[in-house]
Design a protein around this motif. Structure first.
Motif, PDB file in Angstrom:
ATOM      1  N   LYS A 141     -16.702  90.659  13.507  1.00  0.00           N
ATOM      2  CA  LYS A 141     -15.810  90.015  14.483  1.00  0.00           C
ATOM      3  C   LYS A 141     -16.028  90.555  15.889  1.00  0.00           C
ATOM      4  CE  LYS A 141     -11.684  92.838  13.440  1.00  0.00           C
ATOM      5  NZ  LYS A 141     -10.272  92.773  12.964  1.00  0.00           N
ATOM      6  N   VAL A 144     -18.229  88.472  18.147  1.00  0.00           N
ATOM      7  CA  VAL A 144     -17.597  87.322  18.796  1.00  0.00           C
ATOM      8  C   VAL A 144     -16.749  87.777  19.982  1.00  0.00           C
ATOM      9  CG1 VAL A 144     -16.087  85.338  18.447  1.00  0.00           C
ATOM     10  CG2 VAL A 144     -17.660  86.045  16.642  1.00  0.00           C
ATOM     11  N   GLY A 161     -18.262  81.433  16.951  1.00  0.00           N
ATOM     12  CA  GLY A 161     -17.495  81.845  15.783  1.00  0.00           C
ATOM     13  C   GLY A 161     -18.183  82.956  15.015  1.00  0.00           C
ATOM     14  N   SER A 184     -11.370  85.671  11.101  1.00  0.00           N
ATOM     15  CA  SER A 184     -11.515  84.437  11.877  1.00  0.00           C
ATOM     16  C   SER A 184     -10.186  84.032  12.504  1.00  0.00           C
ATOM     17  CB  SER A 184     -12.040  83.307  10.982  1.00  0.00           C
ATOM     18  OG  SER A 184     -13.309  83.613  10.461  1.00  0.00           O
ATOM     19  N   LEU A 187      -9.483  86.094  15.535  1.00  0.00           N
ATOM     20  CA  LEU A 187     -10.306  85.671  16.664  1.00  0.00           C
ATOM     21  C   LEU A 187      -9.831  84.346  17.253  1.00  0.00           C
ATOM     22  CD1 LEU A 187     -13.752  86.648  15.128  1.00  0.00           C
ATOM     23  CD2 LEU A 187     -12.783  87.632  17.219  1.00  0.00           C
ATOM     24  N   ILE A 188      -9.418  83.429  16.398  1.00  0.00           N
ATOM     25  CA  ILE A 188      -8.886  82.150  16.884  1.00  0.00           C
ATOM     26  C   ILE A 188      -7.655  82.385  17.759  1.00  0.00           C
ATOM     27  CG2 ILE A 188      -7.753  80.005  16.171  1.00  0.00           C
ATOM     28  CD1 ILE A 188      -9.563  80.180  13.604  1.00  0.00           C
ATOM     29  N   TRP A 191      -8.887  83.865  21.153  1.00  0.00           N
ATOM     30  CA  TRP A 191      -9.836  83.229  22.047  1.00  0.00           C
ATOM     31  C   TRP A 191      -9.761  81.712  22.122  1.00  0.00           C
ATOM     32  CZ3 TRP A 191     -11.835  86.247  25.451  1.00  0.00           C
ATOM     33  CH2 TRP A 191     -12.122  87.584  25.159  1.00  0.00           C
ATOM     34  N   HIS A 192      -9.343  81.032  21.080  1.00  0.00           N
ATOM     35  CA  HIS A 192      -9.432  79.569  21.077  1.00  0.00           C
ATOM     36  C   HIS A 192      -8.509  78.972  22.139  1.00  0.00           C
ATOM     37  CE1 HIS A 192     -10.350  75.621  19.635  1.00  0.00           C
ATOM     38  NE2 HIS A 192      -9.133  75.373  19.229  1.00  0.00           N
ATOM     39  N   TYR A 199     -13.160  78.002  19.653  1.00  0.00           N
ATOM     40  CA  TYR A 199     -13.594  78.725  18.456  1.00  0.00           C
ATOM     41  C   TYR A 199     -14.153  77.750  17.412  1.00  0.00           C
ATOM     42  CZ  TYR A 199     -13.958  82.287  14.910  1.00  0.00           C
ATOM     43  OH  TYR A 199     -14.473  83.162  13.980  1.00  0.00           O
TER      44      TYR A 199
END
Length: 434
Positions: A141, A144, A161, A184, A187-188, A191-192, A199
């Motif tokens: 991760k 990313v 991703g 994931s 991270l979403i 950052w998304h 993402y």
């Protein structure tokens, strides 16, 4: 005019639609002496210089002689961890992964290393005129995080991703269905939708994920609005046979993803070299996209991409460099190889179709054509200045060119990073050739 309005004068060319749908002549707009007007990172207007300049009193106008302004290029499939292994010799896909890719990606457990490579990678993209890309990280991760941190500083529109792999890969590169989902999701959330970042749920390809992991990936893809899904599909015949052995209950490679909810708008499948008509039809009806990656398909001996077949079914198609199996960051070089791929099948690739694939077609494949891809009013001011005199040979060839079609084709055959004079992202210069 407000002081933050800027204008750029040169020959200007952009796509309006897919030539396959509207014909070549209706697919583009060209101004031999044009002006592009930008305000706060967005397109205000584009048109002929003799009409626009009288209305631009007090506006700074940057003029480029012997140059062509086009929208920034869009790369719909690329691996940033593979930057350091581009041009690795002598394998086909599955052996190439084990010999080169996996050992290289192991290094991305170190975030400092990932940050260094992310910086090099983004500079290469911008040096080649690419302003948006759909990007594989590694299984870590932190890879990313490092990529998005670098992209955010430059205010780039980027999609990336964390790779999901829980089998058929070295232990040092595997996660689990649960950890992949949790990492994931983290991270979403981080950052998304932050700035111009997006993402993508990223299972590497079906053979490296168990059905349990694919199920959770599909669940994740459905949980957030406007999320992307990015993976590989039918690149190599040996890979396809492997998928059949691993998923005997499914009727085909695409059906593996379809069964697990990994298909639909903003799902992008790289390669698609060996697709049947039923798979093409399913991609079209679900709004999924294919990334055409000519340099890597030729380099790894995967086969010849049938663009016309995808077009007949109405599948969205973008252009991908697929670095590091791909051999260049340059979308001009990708188009050079794409032309040859078509020639080998007895087919043609028109220069204006090439322009579409590298710009508006890529934006459409990514469902970003309302924000990037051409110079429509209100879109992001992502654009590139191409130098007609970049090399002595290109300058000499341009003297012989009798039409815009000839000039555009010559750029795609002879061009590379040297042609890119300047790259702009959200109205700001992010690369200027020395």
């Amino acid at each position: 005019m407000p002081s933050h309005v800027k204008a750029y004068r040169a020959a200007i060319l952009h796509s309006l639609a897919d030539p396959a749908e509207v014909g070549i002549e209706q697919s583009y707009q060209y101004f031999a002496d044009g002006v592009l007007v930008v305000d706060n990172g967005r397109i205000v207007e584009v048109g002929p210089a003799d009409e626009l300049l009288p209305r631009l009193k007090g506006v700074e106008v940057s003029e480029y002689r012997d140059a062509l302004i086009t929208p920034g290029f869009i790369d719909t499939h690329i691996h940033y961890p593979q930057t350091g292994m581009i041009a690795s010799y002598g394998e086909q896909l599955l052996d190439w992964l084990n010999t080169y890719t996996f050992p290289t990606e192991q290094q991305f457990a170190d975030k400092a290393h990932a940050a260094d490579v992310a910086g090099i990678f983004l500079k290469e993209l911008l040096r080649n005129g690419t302003t948006t890309a759909l990007v594989f990280g590694s299984v870590h991760k932190q890879s990313v995080d490092a990529f998005f941190e670098a992209a955010e500083k430059l205010d780039l529109r980027m999609i990336a991703g964390k790779v999901l792999m829980d089998r058929n890969a070295p232990d040092y590169l595997t996660d689990t269905p649960e950890s992949g989902y949790a990492d994931s999701k983290e991270l979403i959330e981080r950052w998304h939708g932050k700035g111009r970042l997006h993402y993508a749920v990223t299972p590497r390809f079906a053979p490296t994920s168990t059905p349990e992991q694919l199920t959770l990936a599909g669940q994740l893809f459905a949980e957030y609005p406007d999320l992307y899904m990015h993976t590989h599909l039918s690149e190599n015949r040996a890979e396809i046979e492997w998928v059949k052995a691993l998923f005997p209950e499914r009727k085909g490679y695409l059906d593996v993803y379809d069964h697990h909810g990994l298909i639909g708008p903003r799902a992008v499948f790289a390669h698609g070299v060996h697709l049947c008509d039923d798979e093409c039809q399913r991609l079209a009806e679900t709004g999924s996209a294919i990334a055409f990656c000519p340099t890597s398909n030729l380099f790894l001996g995967s086969g010849l991409f049938d663009l016309e077949k995808l077009e007949r079914h109405g599948v969205r198609v973008g252009l991908g460099t697929d670095v590091g199996a791909g051999t260049s960051f340059s979308q001009l070089q990708s188009l050079n190889e794409a032309y040859k791929v078509m020639q080998l099948q007895g087919k043609k690739l028109d220069p204006f179709k090439s322009l579409y694939l590298a710009t508006l077609g890529g934006a459409r494949a990514l469902y970003l054509d309302h924000q990037i891809g051409n110079f429509a009013t209100g879109k992001d001011a992502d654009f590139v200045v191409l130098d007609y005199h970049a090399t002595p040979l290109i300058a000499y060839r341009m003297q012989q060119a009798k039409s815009l079609t000839e000039k555009l084709f010559a750029l795609t055959i002879l061009g590379d990073d040297r042609v890119v004079k300047e790259t702009f992202a959200a109205g700001r210069s992010v690369h200027r050739r020395n």
